[in-house]
Design a protein around this motif. Sequence first.
Motif, PDB file in Angstrom:
ATOM      1  N   PRO A 293      -6.113  35.564 -13.776  1.00 54.21           N
ATOM      2  CA  PRO A 293      -5.017  35.714 -14.638  1.00 54.21           C
ATOM      3  C   PRO A 293      -5.045  34.581 -15.561  1.00 54.21           C
ATOM      4  CG  PRO A 293      -4.526  35.997 -12.283  1.00 54.21           C
ATOM      5  CD  PRO A 293      -6.197  35.378 -12.354  1.00 54.21           C
ATOM      6  N   ALA A 294      -5.271  33.228 -15.447  1.00 56.81           N
ATOM      7  CA  ALA A 294      -5.450  32.402 -16.461  1.00 56.81           C
ATOM      8  C   ALA A 294      -6.082  32.680 -17.811  1.00 56.81           C
ATOM      9  CB  ALA A 294      -5.874  30.952 -15.918  1.00 56.81           C
ATOM     10  N   GLN A 295      -6.856  33.628 -17.867  1.00 52.48           N
ATOM     11  CA  GLN A 295      -7.871  33.820 -18.903  1.00 52.48           C
ATOM     12  C   GLN A 295      -7.056  35.234 -19.626  1.00 52.48           C
ATOM     13  OE1 GLN A 295     -11.943  35.120 -17.908  1.00 52.48           O
ATOM     14  NE2 GLN A 295     -12.213  35.788 -20.092  1.00 52.48           N
ATOM     15  N   ARG A 296      -6.937  34.748 -20.914  1.00 52.22           N
ATOM     16  CA  ARG A 296      -6.038  35.693 -21.933  1.00 52.22           C
ATOM     17  C   ARG A 296      -7.190  35.831 -23.106  1.00 52.22           C
ATOM     18  NH1 ARG A 296      -2.774  35.081 -26.050  1.00 52.22           N
ATOM     19  NH2 ARG A 296      -2.480  32.981 -25.429  1.00 52.22           N
ATOM     20  N   ALA A 297      -7.578  37.358 -23.244  1.00 52.43           N
ATOM     21  CA  ALA A 297      -8.529  37.807 -24.136  1.00 52.43           C
ATOM     22  C   ALA A 297      -7.772  37.631 -25.659  1.00 52.43           C
ATOM     23  CB  ALA A 297      -8.942  39.245 -24.094  1.00 52.43           C
ATOM     24  N   GLY A 298      -8.343  37.167 -26.625  1.00 52.83           N
ATOM     25  CA  GLY A 298      -7.802  36.847 -27.995  1.00 52.83           C
ATOM     26  C   GLY A 298      -8.565  37.635 -29.004  1.00 52.83           C
ATOM     27  N   TYR A 299      -7.896  37.607 -30.357  1.00 58.78           N
ATOM     28  CA  TYR A 299      -8.644  38.383 -31.539  1.00 58.78           C
ATOM     29  C   TYR A 299      -9.910  37.842 -31.796  1.00 58.78           C
ATOM     30  CZ  TYR A 299      -3.887  40.213 -32.270  1.00 58.78           C
ATOM     31  OH  TYR A 299      -2.538  40.676 -32.135  1.00 58.78           O
ATOM     32  N   ARG A 300     -10.134  36.636 -31.765  1.00 58.11           N
ATOM     33  CA  ARG A 300     -11.429  35.971 -32.016  1.00 58.11           C
ATOM     34  C   ARG A 300     -12.635  36.522 -31.125  1.00 58.11           C
ATOM     35  NH1 ARG A 300     -12.315  29.671 -32.389  1.00 58.11           N
ATOM     36  NH2 ARG A 300     -10.663  30.190 -33.869  1.00 58.11           N
ATOM     37  N   GLN A 301     -12.324  36.841 -29.859  1.00 58.89           N
ATOM     38  CA  GLN A 301     -13.222  37.234 -28.963  1.00 58.89           C
ATOM     39  C   GLN A 301     -13.325  38.771 -29.275  1.00 58.89           C
ATOM     40  OE1 GLN A 301     -12.215  36.924 -24.728  1.00 58.89           O
ATOM     41  NE2 GLN A 301     -13.832  37.895 -24.005  1.00 58.89           N
ATOM     42  N   LEU A 302     -12.363  39.575 -29.739  1.00 65.35           N
ATOM     43  CA  LEU A 302     -12.321  40.947 -29.792  1.00 65.35           C
ATOM     44  C   LEU A 302     -13.290  41.148 -30.902  1.00 65.35           C
ATOM     45  CD1 LEU A 302     -11.306  43.790 -29.138  1.00 65.35           C
ATOM     46  CD2 LEU A 302      -9.559  43.308 -31.131  1.00 65.35           C
ATOM     47  N   LEU A 303     -13.073  40.497 -32.050  1.00 66.26           N
ATOM     48  CA  LEU A 303     -13.966  40.747 -33.292  1.00 66.26           C
ATOM     49  C   LEU A 303     -15.295  40.392 -32.939  1.00 66.26           C
ATOM     50  CD1 LEU A 303     -11.232  39.640 -35.944  1.00 66.26           C
ATOM     51  CD2 LEU A 303     -12.033  41.998 -35.245  1.00 66.26           C
ATOM     52  N   ARG A 304     -15.748  39.781 -32.142  1.00 60.87           N
ATOM     53  CA  ARG A 304     -17.034  39.525 -31.757  1.00 60.87           C
ATOM     54  C   ARG A 304     -17.785  40.439 -31.128  1.00 60.87           C
ATOM     55  NH1 ARG A 304     -16.683  32.981 -29.667  1.00 60.87           N
ATOM     56  NH2 ARG A 304     -16.139  32.296 -31.787  1.00 60.87           N
ATOM     57  N   THR A 305     -16.986  41.630 -30.690  1.00 56.82           N
ATOM     58  CA  THR A 305     -17.596  42.912 -30.171  1.00 56.82           C
ATOM     59  C   THR A 305     -18.804  43.340 -31.025  1.00 56.82           C
ATOM     60  OG1 THR A 305     -15.480  43.282 -29.053  1.00 56.82           O
ATOM     61  CG2 THR A 305     -17.131  44.934 -29.051  1.00 56.82           C
ATOM     62  N   PRO A 306     -20.035  43.606 -30.244  1.00 51.15           N
ATOM     63  CA  PRO A 306     -21.138  44.075 -31.058  1.00 51.15           C
ATOM     64  C   PRO A 306     -20.865  45.211 -31.785  1.00 51.15           C
ATOM     65  CG  PRO A 306     -21.981  43.220 -28.966  1.00 51.15           C
ATOM     66  CD  PRO A 306     -20.244  43.232 -28.837  1.00 51.15           C
TER      67      PRO A 306
ATOM     68  N   GLY B  94      -0.330  40.889 -29.858  1.00 46.86           N
ATOM     69  CA  GLY B  94      -1.525  40.697 -29.485  1.00 46.86           C
ATOM     70  C   GLY B  94      -1.826  38.923 -28.838  1.00 46.86           C
ATOM     71  N   ALA B  95      -0.966  38.154 -29.390  1.00 45.59           N
ATOM     72  CA  ALA B  95      -1.080  36.683 -28.830  1.00 45.59           C
ATOM     73  C   ALA B  95      -0.198  36.234 -27.896  1.00 45.59           C
ATOM     74  CB  ALA B  95      -0.908  35.923 -30.384  1.00 45.59           C
ATOM     75  N   ILE B  96       0.650  37.063 -27.643  1.00 42.10           N
ATOM     76  CA  ILE B  96       1.729  36.608 -26.626  1.00 42.10           C
ATOM     77  C   ILE B  96       1.088  37.161 -25.242  1.00 42.10           C
ATOM     78  CG2 ILE B  96       3.781  36.994 -25.519  1.00 42.10           C
ATOM     79  CD1 ILE B  96       5.075  37.037 -28.296  1.00 42.10           C
ATOM     80  N   ALA B  97       1.228  36.214 -23.993  1.00 42.86           N
ATOM     81  CA  ALA B  97       0.992  36.405 -22.815  1.00 42.86           C
ATOM     82  C   ALA B  97       2.261  37.083 -22.092  1.00 42.86           C
ATOM     83  CB  ALA B  97       0.467  35.035 -21.950  1.00 42.86           C
ATOM     84  N   TRP B  98       2.023  38.363 -22.201  1.00 48.58           N
ATOM     85  CA  TRP B  98       3.296  39.128 -21.628  1.00 48.58           C
ATOM     86  C   TRP B  98       3.468  39.102 -20.194  1.00 48.58           C
ATOM     87  CZ3 TRP B  98       6.823  40.432 -25.063  1.00 48.58           C
ATOM     88  CH2 TRP B  98       6.376  40.899 -26.453  1.00 48.58           C
ATOM     89  N   ARG B  99       4.609  38.876 -19.776  1.00 52.69           N
ATOM     90  CA  ARG B  99       4.839  38.845 -18.166  1.00 52.69           C
ATOM     91  C   ARG B  99       5.765  40.091 -17.779  1.00 52.69           C
ATOM     92  NH1 ARG B  99       2.755  34.401 -15.536  1.00 52.69           N
ATOM     93  NH2 ARG B  99       2.078  32.736 -17.109  1.00 52.69           N
TER      94      ARG B  99
END
Length: 452
Positions: A12-25, A301-306
């Motif tokens: 739960p502490a890990q949150r995917a972000g735009y930078r990681q997304l744009l590194r998708t091959p 996309g940046a907010i950690a929604w609860r």
Amino acid sequence: MASAVSSTTPPPAQRAGYRQLLRTPGAWTFLLPGFAARQPFAMLTISIVLLLRHTTGSYGLAGAVAAVTGVSMALFAPQSGKLADRHGQSAVLVPGVLLHAAAAALLTALALAHAPLWALIAAAVPTGASVPQVGPMVRARWAAALGDGALGDGAPGGSGPRSGRHPLLATAAAFESVTDELTFVIGPVLATGLSTGVHPASGLIAEAALTLVGGLLFAAQRRTAPPLSVARADTRERPSSALAVPGVRVLAVAFLGVGSVFGGMQVALTAFAQEHGQPALNGVLYGVFAAGNMLAGVACGAIAWRTSPRRRLLTSYAALTLVCGALWAVSTPLPLGGLGLLAGLCIAPALITGYTLVEALVPATSRTEAFTWLTGSVALGQAAAVTAAGQMADGFGASAAFTVPLVGTALALLTVVSLRARIAPRGVSTVIGHEQPTAETHSASLRTADTP
């Protein structure tokens, strides 16, 4: 089995972000041409309205032809998505963009020749029917690139709970909404600038040219295309329609309200600018409205929604209805721009949440079709709103045209509230803004949680 599930699910502490997304091959190979190809989507309606307002002198007639285009797109878009799922995106895109460019050129020529209304409507049908559904296709490519659906789907037609759902999918949904809203920042401003500053037909001509070039470039990216949807070899079973999922039907109706805001605002802002003797103000006001969409999309996309997607959808529609309720009472540009910004801030969360819910409700093999049902609903709502707002603007002025978004969003809110039980994904819980499998993966019934 539980350990296998946890290995594919981030804590739960890990949150995917735009930078990681744009590194998708392979992501950039479809993102850049996809952005160019979807840009005309935001230009088409306003370009038609501005051209026909110039040649006919009536917002009502201009809105009626633009509405035919929207209705045609709404009716044909899901079929386009279904064909793309079964035969491949390139097989649908290439003939589609060629037809669209030819139909838009014909509509332009007829408008400049002051052709009768029936001829304009006849040309508007293929113009709308052939609009390429690039946005849904890009979303389907994200799902394929991230490996969603490979481990089974909890939606009808899938093979099991969504135990392998990729954590970046929610981020991709937010990113795509930002991209959509960016097109609604650039597209209307570009179309308005060309139509008012160069020639009334130049907006529609630019729309056709961008569709053709961008669509062909996007179609050429075959390596990132999602797998085809085919019947199983040992049966005669045909892939079921995404509309068979109750949640998709609810979301499709709800997205009519979003379309009513887009269509109503386009006509109402155009009429407002004309009433104040500043036609160029239309592009600025609509750009502010679309900028609100884009900013909210970035934040989503940046907010950690609860909170669960369903609750966010209800909140977004309630806020959007409240803001739209104040638009008709504004008579000067500055407060109208402020309310337009607030309306845009409310739209993006509704769109992002709707697309996120679709990914949890629909099997991967029908996802492009499901996305096109939502896109088509936006177009249908936009078409109805353009027609209604045009009639209101002609008969009662720009202020009356602003009541159209209010009615559309109020009806959409009523639908979502009344049928909210049907849009709760099964077999997942909400964690940090995206659905995650619950720990009880062997349970016959899995719950959807409102908090992590």
